[in-house]
Design a protein around this motif. Structure first.
Motif, PDB file in Angstrom:
ATOM      1  N   ASP A   1      91.069 -39.275 -34.913  1.00  0.00           N
ATOM      2  CA  ASP A   1      90.723 -38.630 -36.172  1.00  0.00           C
ATOM      3  C   ASP A   1      90.961 -37.134 -36.108  1.00  0.00           C
ATOM      4  O   ASP A   1      91.258 -36.507 -37.110  1.00  0.00           O
TER       5      ASP A   1
ATOM      6  N   GLU B   1      80.479 -36.612 -38.059  1.00  0.00           N
ATOM      7  CA  GLU B   1      80.948 -37.794 -38.801  1.00  0.00           C
ATOM      8  C   GLU B   1      79.934 -38.156 -39.891  1.00  0.00           C
ATOM      9  O   GLU B   1      79.667 -37.364 -40.767  1.00  0.00           O
TER      10      GLU B   1
ATOM     11  N   ASP C   1      79.329 -43.113 -34.980  1.00  0.00           N
ATOM     12  CA  ASP C   1      80.167 -42.669 -36.106  1.00  0.00           C
ATOM     13  C   ASP C   1      79.454 -43.021 -37.414  1.00  0.00           C
ATOM     14  O   ASP C   1      78.811 -42.179 -38.025  1.00  0.00           O
TER      15      ASP C   1
ATOM     16  N   ASP D   1      86.705 -49.011 -44.652  1.00  0.00           N
ATOM     17  CA  ASP D   1      85.834 -47.981 -44.061  1.00  0.00           C
ATOM     18  C   ASP D   1      84.546 -47.884 -44.877  1.00  0.00           C
ATOM     19  O   ASP D   1      83.962 -48.918 -45.235  1.00  0.00           O
TER      20      ASP D   1
ATOM     21  N   ASP E   1      84.964 -33.797 -40.061  1.00  0.00           N
ATOM     22  CA  ASP E   1      85.252 -34.493 -38.809  1.00  0.00           C
ATOM     23  C   ASP E   1      86.471 -33.939 -38.090  1.00  0.00           C
ATOM     24  O   ASP E   1      87.570 -34.444 -38.225  1.00  0.00           O
TER      25      ASP E   1
ATOM     26  N   GLU F   1      90.985 -46.501 -45.249  1.00  0.00           N
ATOM     27  CA  GLU F   1      91.258 -45.174 -44.704  1.00  0.00           C
ATOM     28  C   GLU F   1      92.712 -44.965 -44.314  1.00  0.00           C
ATOM     29  O   GLU F   1      93.296 -43.928 -44.598  1.00  0.00           O
TER      30      GLU F   1
ATOM     31  N   GLU G   1      89.522 -37.488 -45.640  1.00  0.00           N
ATOM     32  CA  GLU G   1      89.306 -36.933 -44.303  1.00  0.00           C
ATOM     33  C   GLU G   1      90.592 -36.314 -43.738  1.00  0.00           C
ATOM     34  O   GLU G   1      90.874 -35.149 -43.978  1.00  0.00           O
TER      35      GLU G   1
ATOM     36  N   CYS H   1      87.688 -41.887 -45.758  1.00  0.00           N
ATOM     37  CA  CYS H   1      86.938 -42.262 -44.558  1.00  0.00           C
ATOM     38  C   CYS H   1      85.573 -42.791 -44.980  1.00  0.00           C
ATOM     39  O   CYS H   1      85.425 -43.935 -45.372  1.00  0.00           O
TER      40      CYS H   1
HETATM   41 FE1  FEO Z   1      87.652 -41.423 -40.337  1.00  0.00          FE
HETATM   42 FE2  FEO Z   1      85.908 -39.452 -39.082  1.00  0.00          FE
HETATM   43  O1  FEO Z   1      86.406 -41.141 -39.063  1.00  0.00           O
END
Ligand code: FEO
Ligand code: CA
Ligand code: CA
Length: 741
Positions: free
Chosen positions: A6, A498, A600, A145, A402, A173, A282, A267
């Motif tokens: 990520d 996150e 997460d 997600d 993130d 995502e 994200e 996300c």
């Molecule tokens: Fe898409 Fe921050 O996980």
């Protein structure tokens, strides 16, 4: 998205403001100690470093707020009973099997998998790369997600208490490209040569809205529902808030700067008290093509600073802009954000400015265009989590950015909550009222255990035309470049923020810091809220590899006197670790029943009061696939201060004082382990707490194209060679009870 990747945005500024700040605030003030003392922790908060705690009150930092109430305000929603005394299931063991495992007494069904049709006309998914590209705007997207359940009553209207029928809104995502096409993406000399492959990819990103229903204990998608809808990278969207009509939003598609097309890398999520869904953009930056050697000479110094800070550089992760010929509406070319035409209305040089936002969607109005709510700031938005709405008080959302060393944000609306707005059906207008005008804050976590929300406002807190890092123009520039404003405001750099979750019992906020690398969190850069640098050795195939930094992550939590407060008190609720790791690493005393790495996803169940914790891990995957755990937290300040002894790869040590929540013992248990190569992410529940929806993202994603016939995972199928699919599962109790208790 992909394990531990990520964090693909660009580097931050070269100035380590945090170091400056840490030096300025390394000692708690008397008032800080008093506040901790009010919550019963003063006797353990004597400073182990810095000056005498009795020194003075003149250090930078917030004044003590009013005493924190023990529970919600009288106007807050009814919190229901207190948290249960114990969890009601047996812990699931760690596992490397290619299955979903849940405790005895529970069952998990697959509800909605990649490619599933959302209408009656679309054929079933062949799942061999041959499904027609044009059908994918009527199919489930990839990489499920964040998600939210919105109940429907018998007439098909929103009913927040309905538990047998509802709309499930979820993010898609990213993609596992190898499984979408006959033999992975076709790329020749860096060019996507099969336009239909790219069309398919453009459709499988975004959001699904599907009606689901429980018929005799079995949940299924209602394919005939008028609500079923896919929002994707081409969906028309409005720009709301301070950036609407701003020169920096002008594109060939929208010369007025009021619209854009699509959303990408959605996300985590959020939801509002007026019944809308929030999807958050994200790692959007990586999708755009910007060849720096060609484009940089055409850009201003400010633009180059912004591109550097947000990581806008490169070929574009899926090479979408390389397809030729383009369509008349630039379906492909709009992913090229370079200067090409005479003005910004002649090309897509500004298109990246229309991404990085919180996007509001009315799930009950399929004809309504989603709106990007720019007052909530632009960064790698993981999600947006609401504080409980209180009549006469502002609406509040918390967000994480993130990436390594990024920040935690809070949005506070200018309008105060009118409970009558919960029942309006012009929901996007209600959204404009609360989400297009407000204050954006960023968090500083002080060593004392106090924290402060610093407003990102033009002309305040070091944010001005003469800021050292960037010459801000106005408040729209601050919203567009929130990261740069937060740098100027000396926010605390965190270990990849996150998901967040707000405790329905006392309004405290939990937010995962999923992990950090050895360079991202070196010994020198440790601070009280990000206090660990250690080795977590990983053994695969008999070879052990060191993992330094904070590979297992932690969860920070804080409590405010009221949602609009500008101060808070914090501690670290939970540190990820392997059971059996040294005591300076396993600070939360985790055992075989509850050890975890890289927290997460987070969500508090309003029904059970359980805090659910999901993992997106690549550190502990020598021992276990990713997982879902249930926790019954205490309260901020229920633990103790502790000095963490950190050791780096050279053997150098550094001690850091932090504040650790009380060990949970058997109030933290593993509830689910997923299949191979997956991340567990996204969580929602029916209001009665009897059906839990969980997303299994990218099983088998580590499969190279050469091994497409023998993938790492076949889940949810158990047939040899079947291509794995991201999917939503629904978990119920065989006795029909509330999940987890
Ligand atoms: Fe898409 Fe921050 O996980
Ligand atoms: Ca995530
Ligand atoms: Ca993640």
């Amino acid at each position: 998205m992909a394990h531990d990747t990520d964090d693909n945005l660009g580097p931050q500024d070269g100035v380590h403001f945090r170091d400056v700040l840490a030096e300025r605030v390394r000692s708690p003030s008397r008032r800080d100690l008093f506040w901790w003392g009010a919550l019963g922790a003063a006797t353990t908060l004597l400073p182990a470093c810095g000056d005498d705690a009795s020194s003075d009150d003149s250090l930078p930092g917030p004044d003590a707020p009013d005493p924190v109430p023990d529970g919600p305000t009288p106007d807050a929603p009814d919190p229901g009973p207190v948290r249960p005394a114990a969890l009601g299931f047996a812990a699931v063991a760690k596992s490397l099997a290619d299955v979903v495992t849940v405790p005895p007494g529970y069952e998990a069904q697959v509800l909605y998998a990649l490619g599933d049709p959302i209408d009656m006309a679309t054929p079933a998914y062949a799942n061999d790369g041959t499904d027609a590209a044009a059908t994918f705007d009527k199919r489930a997207g990839d990489h499920h997600d964040g998600m939210s359940f919105f109940g429907l009553d018998a007439s098909g209207a929103y009913d927040p208490s309905a538990s047998n029928r509802g709309l499930l809104c979820m993010n898609h995502e990213a993609i596992t490209p190898v499984f979408l096409h006959p033999a992975g993406p076709t790329v020749v000399d860096g060019v996507r040569t099969v336009a239909d492959e790219v069309r398919k990819e453009l459709f499988v990103h975004g959001v699904s809205i599907v009606e689901i229903a429980n018929t005799g204990g079995t949940w299924s998608v209602v394919k005939s529902s008028r609500f079923n809808r896919r929002i994707h990278t081409g969906t028309v969207m409005e720009i709301g808030g301070p950036l609407r009509g701003h020169a920096s939003m002008v594109t060939q598609y929208s010369p007025a700067g009021t619209r854009t097309r699509g959303t990408v890398n959605n996300c985590a999520n959020g939801y509002t008290p007026w019944g809308t869904y929030l999807t958050c953009e994200e790692n959007w930056a990586g999708y755009f093509r910007r060849v720096t050697t060609t484009d940089n000479p055409n850009r201003t110094a400010k633009e180059l600073t912004a591109f550097g800070r947000y990581g806008v550089a490169g070929a574009g992760r899926e090479l979408w802009s390389t397809v030729t010929p383009d369509t008349t509406d630039q379906l492909f070319g709009r992913w090229n954000t370079m200067v090409q035409g005479a003005t910004s209305a002649d090309d897509y040089r500004n298109v990246v400015n229309t991404f990085g936002w919180v996007v509001e969607i009315d799930p009950f109005a399929p004809e309504a265009a989603p709106t990007k709510r720019t007052a909530m700031g632009r960064f790698a938005h993981e999600g947006a989590w609401p504080a409980p709405a209180v009549a006469g008080k502002p609406i509040v959302f918390y967000s994480g950015d993130d990436s390594r060393g990024e920040y935690v944000y809070k949005y506070v609306s200018t309008a105060v909550w009118d409970p009558g707005d919960a029942n309006r059906t012009d929901r996007m207008a209600v959204g404009a009222k609360y989400l297009d005008d407000g204050k954006l804050y960023v968090a500083r976590f002080y060593p004392s255990g106090m924290g402060e929300w610093v407003e990102l406002a033009f002309g305040k807190n070091g944010i001005s035309a003469t800021s050292a890092n960037y010459a801000f123009t106005d408040q729209a520039d601050v919203a567009l470049h929130s990261r740069l404003a937060a740098d100027a405001a000396l926010a605390t750099k965190m270990d990849r923020p996150e998901w967040g979750a707000v405790d329905p019992l006392d309004g405290s906020v939990y937010l995962t810091m999923t992990n950090n690398t050895a360079s991202g969190r070196s010994l020198a850069s440790l601070d009280a809220a990000n206090p660990r640098h250690y080795n977590d050795p990983k053994t695969v195939g008999g070879t052990t590899t060191p993992q330094f930094g904070n590979p297992n992550g932690h969860i920070v939590r804080w409590k405010e006197a009221s949602p609009e407060a500008t101060t808070f008190m914090w501690d670290v609720f939970l540190f990820g670790a392997r059971a059996g790791s040294p005591s300076n690493v396993n600070l939360s005393n985790l055992t075989a029943d509850n050890d975890l790495s890289s927290p997460d996803g987070l969500w508090f169940s309003p029904a059970s009061k359980i805090l659910w914790i999901q993992t997106d891990d690549n550190a502990y995957t020598d021992v276990t696939n990713c997982m879902l755990l249930a926790a019954l937290p205490g309260a901020v300040g229920d633990g103790a201060t502790r000095t963490v002894v950190n050791v780096n790869t050279d053997g150098a040590t550094r001690e850091v004082l932090t504040h650790v929540g009380a060990p949970l013992g058997d109030k933290l248990r593993r509830f689910l382990v997923g299949p191979k190569g997956c991340e567990i992410t996204g969580l929602s529940e029916t209001p009665d707490g009897k059906a839990l929806f969980v997303n299994i993202q990218h099983p088998g994603e580590d499969t190279p194209v050469a091994q497409i016939a023998t993938p790492q995972s076949t889940w949810p199928a158990s047939t040899a060679g079947a291509r794995p699919r991201s999917a939503t599962i629904v978990i119920t109790r065989t006795d029909g009870g509330i999940i987890g208790v």
